[in-house]
Each structure stands twice: as C-alpha cells, then as structure tokens.
Design an enzyme around this catalytic site. Sequence first.
Site, PDB file in Angstrom:
ATOM      1  N   SER A 125       0.807  -1.224   0.000  1.00 50.43           N
ATOM      2  CA  SER A 125       0.000   0.000   0.000  1.00 50.43           C
ATOM      3  C   SER A 125       0.840   1.274   0.000  1.00 50.43           C
ATOM      4  CB  SER A 125      -0.949   0.007   1.195  1.00 50.43           C
ATOM      5  OG  SER A 125      -0.241   0.189   2.402  1.00 50.43           O
ATOM      6  N   LYS A 180       0.650   4.744   6.828  1.00 46.94           N
ATOM      7  CA  LYS A 180       0.162   5.533   5.699  1.00 46.94           C
ATOM      8  C   LYS A 180       0.801   6.917   5.752  1.00 46.94           C
ATOM      9  CE  LYS A 180      -2.934   2.317   4.720  1.00 46.94           C
ATOM     10  NZ  LYS A 180      -2.778   1.428   3.546  1.00 46.94           N
ATOM     11  N   SER A 302      -4.743   0.711  -1.787  1.00 46.77           N
ATOM     12  CA  SER A 302      -4.554   1.074  -0.384  1.00 46.77           C
ATOM     13  C   SER A 302      -5.902   1.215   0.315  1.00 46.77           C
ATOM     14  CB  SER A 302      -3.780   2.396  -0.279  1.00 46.77           C
ATOM     15  OG  SER A 302      -3.732   2.839   1.065  1.00 46.77           O
TER      16      SER A 302
END
Length: 338
Positions: A125, A180, A302
């Site tokens: 991701s 992230k 993602s």
Amino acid sequence: MELNTIGYAAIGAIIVGIVMLFTGSKQRNSDGEWGSVLQWGYLLVMVGIFGVLSMILSWSFTAVLLSFTLFTGAVWAWAKIGKKDKNILDNNHFRDYMSGFFPIIAVVFVLRTFVAEPFQIPSSSMRPNLVKGDFILVNKFAYGIRIPVLNTVLIPTGTVQRGDVAVFNFPVDPKTNYIKRIVGVGGDVVEYKDKILTVNGQTEQDNLLDTHQYPDDTHPQTMREAQRFQAAFADKSFEVLKVADALSIEPQTFNAYQHELSARGFSNDWQQHCEFAQDGSAFRCKVPEGKYFAMGDNRDNSADSRYWGFVDDHLIVGKAFFIWMNFGNMGRIGKSIQ
C-alpha cells in the site's frame, strides 16, 4: 473466546513450564547457577503468560510489556530490600530469577515505548517508497512523549504534519498497526478528485516518471502495473503510484467496507464530515480537530481513510524514518523514509 494455535501453544508452554518448576532441582549447582530444568521452566511460563495476555486476552504488546516490567521490577525491589549481604547468593530461586529479568525487560520497554520501535511492512500500500518486506524504525517521540497504553501526550515534542509517513493503530482493530502518509490534519479540507489530491485548495503536483511493476501481495507470481509519479506535497517530495483506469474511490470497495464496519459495530464520525460522488470520481472531507486523514502512496491499492475514516490522535504510534533491513533486497537497507 475462541483459541487459535498460538493460544493453545501459550497454554501448553505454561503447563510444561509449571511441571518443570515442580520437578527441577531447587539447589544451585557447583558454579552457583540454578539448574537448566528450573531456568527453562521459568522461561516457558513467562513466554506462555505473554502469549495468553496478548493472543487470548487481546492485550496490546505495550500493555503486556508494561505489566512484565512492573512485576519484575517489584520482585527486583523485593530482592534488593531483602538482601542484607551482597556477597551471599539469594537462595529464593523465584526472587533471584525474576529480579534478574527486570533490567533487560525495563530497557526494552523504555526503548520501545519512548525511543524507537521496529515494524515490518506487510503489504504494497506504500509502494514505491516502502515495499513489502521492509523492516523500518519508527520514532516514538516525534509526536510527543506518550503515556504507555493510554497513548495520550504527556510531554509535547512535536505534532503530526502533512506529508509525514506515520504508523498508527488501525481504528477498526487497534491491535493491528497501519502505516500511511498523513495528508490532512484537523481543520483541513481534503479532496481527491479524478485521482488528484487537493488539501485546502493546494493541489499535489504529480509528474509522471514511468511505469512501475511489482508482485501482487497475495499471488507473487502475478505482476501488477501502475504509473509512477514524482509528487510534491506539503514541502515534501516522494513518489506515488496510480492505475490509469482506476477510480478515485472504488464504490464497490467502499460499500463493502461500510458493510463490514457496520457488522463490527464500529462507529466513526467521518461520515458526518465527508461526501463522495456515487460514480467514484471524487471524495471530499473536512478533517475534525484531533484527527488525521491518511492515504497510501499506492493510491489505487490502499485501504485508507477514504474507506474507513479518520485516525484519532490517541492511535498514533510514531513517525517512520528509516529502513534497517529487507532480507529480499539488501539494497534497500539504510534508506531514509521521505
């Protein structure tokens, strides 16, 4: 409560360890050490208890480590208070063995909780900047010295900034860690329209570089393909991946997530602050104070805030800053994380 293989193994370790503690010699050998059966018994019991607390009772690793630190610390203090002559060995095997664990566990707890913590990247991701198999270090004091377990800021040392690559507890399942890029902080208006990111009216500048191929996470023999861009955002420069024919947000995936979140009884106020086009072309959010909007650099592969909502500040773990190992690609060792 359903036991898995690890849970049964943890209980088994406790049982075997207790048997060894009862059957092992309680006398020191000629070199002053306790017998190996006794030592292995204590070790198995401790490993088993660790497994029961973390796997069966769902304690976080930090909570388990804190409990071990406090327990062994109390025994260590007991040993210090009860020992009048430093030259005489302690004949209480429980006190002697447990107190010996305290310095090691305490050092690990302090380093892991307040300084740096290692993580392994489990998916693609964050490609192309982070790849599956990267072992990274996370700065635990970049966003404040936090109270263990509660994770509230005790001593402010910094704040989460737009563009930071952050590790946090997944809001839907806090036992799971996610990584992230933070694209929005409290008060920001985040818009992702036609695969272009805009925050507070400032558009991320994406310049096409080339085509990027990488193995699928589930089926490594299958190669995925995406366009690789050089992105400029929040005074940071990094790379992102996009799939040409993908949508800004996949309605089918979005609906699947909403169904799953509803089934779990998970409530997140993000739906009060966000709206998205039914055709999947656009997504717009006003980020509440104390929360963050996170997206993966691999934009079309993602599961991020577009699908499950905001990240609360108390879920923040730290700032990723360094790749220290990748057994499949040694050339990635030593890379800084932008």
